[in-house]
Design a protein around this motif. Structure first.
Motif, PDB file in Angstrom:
ATOM      1  N   PHE A 151       0.844  -1.206   0.000  1.00  0.00           N
ATOM      2  CA  PHE A 151       0.000   0.000   0.000  1.00  0.00           C
ATOM      3  C   PHE A 151       0.877   1.254   0.000  1.00  0.00           C
ATOM      4  CE2 PHE A 151      -3.270   2.990   0.566  1.00  0.00           C
ATOM      5  CZ  PHE A 151      -2.831   3.918   1.508  1.00  0.00           C
ATOM      6  N   MET A 152       1.924   1.280   0.834  1.00  0.00           N
ATOM      7  CA  MET A 152       2.763   2.485   0.927  1.00  0.00           C
ATOM      8  C   MET A 152       3.420   2.786  -0.415  1.00  0.00           C
ATOM      9  SD  MET A 152       4.565   1.741   4.597  1.00  0.00           S
ATOM     10  CE  MET A 152       3.579   1.493   6.090  1.00  0.00           C
ATOM     11  N   LEU A 162      -4.122  11.302   5.062  1.00  0.00           N
ATOM     12  CA  LEU A 162      -2.660  11.105   5.085  1.00  0.00           C
ATOM     13  C   LEU A 162      -1.980  12.324   4.459  1.00  0.00           C
ATOM     14  CD1 LEU A 162      -2.574   7.361   3.894  1.00  0.00           C
ATOM     15  CD2 LEU A 162      -2.610   8.244   6.235  1.00  0.00           C
ATOM     16  N   ARG A 163      -1.184  13.034   5.296  1.00  0.00           N
ATOM     17  CA  ARG A 163      -0.520  14.237   4.788  1.00  0.00           C
ATOM     18  C   ARG A 163       0.951  13.969   4.551  1.00  0.00           C
ATOM     19  NH1 ARG A 163      -0.254  20.244   7.717  1.00  0.00           N
ATOM     20  NH2 ARG A 163       0.102  21.446   5.788  1.00  0.00           N
ATOM     21  N   THR A 164       1.417  14.227   3.337  1.00  0.00           N
ATOM     22  CA  THR A 164       2.841  14.091   3.018  1.00  0.00           C
ATOM     23  C   THR A 164       3.261  15.293   2.182  1.00  0.00           C
ATOM     24  OG1 THR A 164       2.388  11.722   2.771  1.00  0.00           O
ATOM     25  CG2 THR A 164       4.562  12.487   2.102  1.00  0.00           C
ATOM     26  N   VAL A 223      10.167   9.231  -1.972  1.00  0.00           N
ATOM     27  CA  VAL A 223       8.728   9.411  -1.714  1.00  0.00           C
ATOM     28  C   VAL A 223       8.181   8.243  -0.902  1.00  0.00           C
ATOM     29  CG1 VAL A 223       6.434   9.663  -2.740  1.00  0.00           C
ATOM     30  CG2 VAL A 223       8.406  10.787  -3.808  1.00  0.00           C
ATOM     31  N   VAL A 224       8.637   7.015  -1.224  1.00  0.00           N
ATOM     32  CA  VAL A 224       8.160   5.849  -0.463  1.00  0.00           C
ATOM     33  C   VAL A 224       8.601   5.969   0.991  1.00  0.00           C
ATOM     34  CG1 VAL A 224       8.244   3.336  -0.187  1.00  0.00           C
ATOM     35  CG2 VAL A 224       8.159   4.343  -2.475  1.00  0.00           C
ATOM     36  N   ARG A 248       6.039   6.225   4.018  1.00  0.00           N
ATOM     37  CA  ARG A 248       6.067   5.232   5.096  1.00  0.00           C
ATOM     38  C   ARG A 248       5.927   5.932   6.454  1.00  0.00           C
ATOM     39  NH1 ARG A 248       9.944   2.989   8.341  1.00  0.00           N
ATOM     40  NH2 ARG A 248       9.744   0.749   8.806  1.00  0.00           N
ATOM     41  N   GLN A 249       6.644   7.065   6.620  1.00  0.00           N
ATOM     42  CA  GLN A 249       6.546   7.811   7.889  1.00  0.00           C
ATOM     43  C   GLN A 249       5.119   8.314   8.094  1.00  0.00           C
ATOM     44  OE1 GLN A 249       8.816   7.628  10.054  1.00  0.00           O
ATOM     45  NE2 GLN A 249      10.102   6.588   8.558  1.00  0.00           N
ATOM     46  N   THR A 250       4.552   8.862   6.997  1.00  0.00           N
ATOM     47  CA  THR A 250       3.161   9.366   7.076  1.00  0.00           C
ATOM     48  C   THR A 250       2.220   8.266   7.532  1.00  0.00           C
ATOM     49  OG1 THR A 250       3.515  10.968   5.299  1.00  0.00           O
ATOM     50  CG2 THR A 250       1.260  10.234   5.650  1.00  0.00           C
TER      51      THR A 250
END
Ligand SMILES: OC[C@H](O)c1ccc2ccccc2c1
Length: 451
Positions: free
Chosen positions: A258-259, A305-307, A318-319, A323-325
């Motif tokens: 998913f990430m 989800l904010r990135t 970006v991945v 992942r952190q988000t």
């Protein structure tokens, strides 16, 4: 005249409250004719229709959510559980269908059922259709109202239904263990809403969503055009090469498929909107409390989800940031209505006439198992859906991207959109662009990102 005690007025779950925010009456949306969730399974073995009908009644008895109405016309909405009532089982004769045609015919039946209308006020909130190819080969389609069930629940209903069918077929009463009810979940949520964990999560979201606006796309037609609403579904398969590259990149980066998919989706959205600071909703199962793993109800949670992609040079970057988000969001997975209290301006963009939100979710393999057994029946879920349909289950207000990741790295997806807001061509163009970008992203994650 015996006065029947009025059914208890049970508070809504927070997700039901969220759905009420999309309430536009009975012509569309959560209380409209097609706000349902469907599932289909191929059944092999002796199917006893009388036992199945009895089993459907057993399931409605067992799960109160399937005989619960949301009362919305008398002040603050509440839910009311009514007495058991027999659900409808309709049987289609598919005997003329050759064996090699049956998988496709089963998927066509699933689409037919999904395009039918249901009345949110008509109980029970489940109906079943059985297509019989021959005495030992059938397809079962279940259709449950989405205020009373979610994708996880549909699988619970099927398992309980086939267990009850096995009991009824041998003339016995089902003996399933008692199960916590959806009303217990609604009460549990409210008791926890003021707890320390909720307070910490609120603080997280207040910080994380400071000055945030949900990312929205400009629609082809404004809401005010008032075109009649129907939700269309583009369904598609993802190339095996792209599916396995997704899974292996996820493994390499200690992330989930998913990430990786969501990272690609965010790069795609940045291209469409020109903004680096993206806030995209996903749906989580909302089943963190194992006590409710066997409970039927709508538990899903709309999680923003904010990135911020600024500074990311490659897809790999970006991945990592995605992942952190996700890890931050998953560990603070509280009901969206509570998150919104901490970021009241978050959804402002979708109040405007020509913007809509575009949500993104993935459903992975545990629920897409292959052959299972229940009594004398073998069953397998039809999840590799690739048949599109112009009118299917309703997305209340927005676009919903869903990817299904199968057990052997196979992947299919669907794009649900409101046909009164977007043209089918716009959506198929978007889909083609996203799939092209996804292929590049997962097969060459270190290539410099195009601005
Ligand atoms: O299963 C997801 C559910 O149908 C849903 C509910 C509300 C939404 C709002 C905006 C976009 C997608 C939605 C999907």
């Amino acid at each position: 005249m015996t006065t029947v005690a009025p059914a208890e007025q049970i508070p809504l779950s927070f997700h039901q409250e969220f759905l009420c925010a999309f309430d536009t009456g009975t012509t569309e949306g959560p209380f409209g004719p097609r706000y349902h969730v469907v599932g289909a399974w191929r059944l092999r073995g002796e199917l006893d229709l009388g036992a199945l009908e009895a089993a459907l009644r057993d399931v409605v008895d067992r799960h109160e959510a399937l005989r619960t109405v949301i009362v919305r016309d008398r002040g603050r909405p509440y839910q009311s559980v009514l007495a058991p009532c027999p659900p409808e089982l309709s049987v289609r004769d598919l005997r003329g269908c050759a064996p090699e045609e049956r998988e496709r015919r089963a998927e066509e039946l699933l689409n037919e059922v999904e395009s039918e209308t249901n009345d949110a006020g008509e109980l029970p909130l489940i109906r079943a259709v059985v297509g019989r190819f021959d005495d030992t080969d059938a397809v079962l389609v279940l259709n449950a109202h989405h205020t009373a069930a979610d994708a996880w629940s549909i699988d619970v209903i099927l398992r309980d239904l086939l267990a009850c069918h096995a009991a009824r077929a041998r003339g016995a009463a089902p003996d399933l263990p008692p199960v916590p009810q959806y009303r217990d979940h609604a009460r549990h949520e409210r008791e926890n809403a003021a707890g320390p964990a909720a307070a910490a999560a609120r603080a997280y979201w207040r910080e994380r969503l400071r000055d945030a606006s949900i990312t929205a796309l400009r629609t082809d037609r404004p809401r005010s055009a008032g075109a009649p609403k129907a939700t269309s579904w583009h369904r598609f398969a993802v190339d095996a090469e792209v599916a396995s590259a997704t899974v292996s990149l996820a493994g390499e980066l200690k992330s989930s498929p998913f990430m990786v998919l969501f990272a690609a989706y965010q790069v795609f959205l940045r291209g469409l909107t020109g903004t680096d600071d993206l806030v995209v909703p996903t749906f989580t199962p909302g089943r963190g409390n194992a006590r409710f793993h066997e409970t039927v109800g709508s538990f899903i949670n709309f999680l923003p989800l904010r990135t911020d992609l600024s500074g990311c040079e490659t897809v790999r970057d970006v991945v990592r940031r995605t992942r952190q988000t996700c890890l931050g969001a998953y560990s603070h997975d509280i009901p969206f209505v509570q998150i919104l209290e901490e970021a009241p301006a978050l959804m402002a963009p979708v109040a405007s006439d020509d913007l809509q939100v575009s949500a993104f979710q993935a459903i992975s393999s545990p629920y897409l198992a292959a052959d299972e057994r229940a009594g004398g029946l073998r069953y397998s879920k039809l999840w590799r859906r690739t048949l599109s349909q112009e009118v299917g289950s309703d997305v209340p207000d927005g676009i919903l991207w869903t990817l299904h990741i199968g057990p052997s790295n196979d992947m299919v997806g669907s794009l649900g959109f409101n046909g009164n807001r977007f043209d089918a061509d716009t959506m198929s163009g978007m889909l083609a662009d996203f799939l092209r970008l996804l292929r590049r992203a997962v097969t060459a994650p270190d290539t410099a990102l195009r601005r």
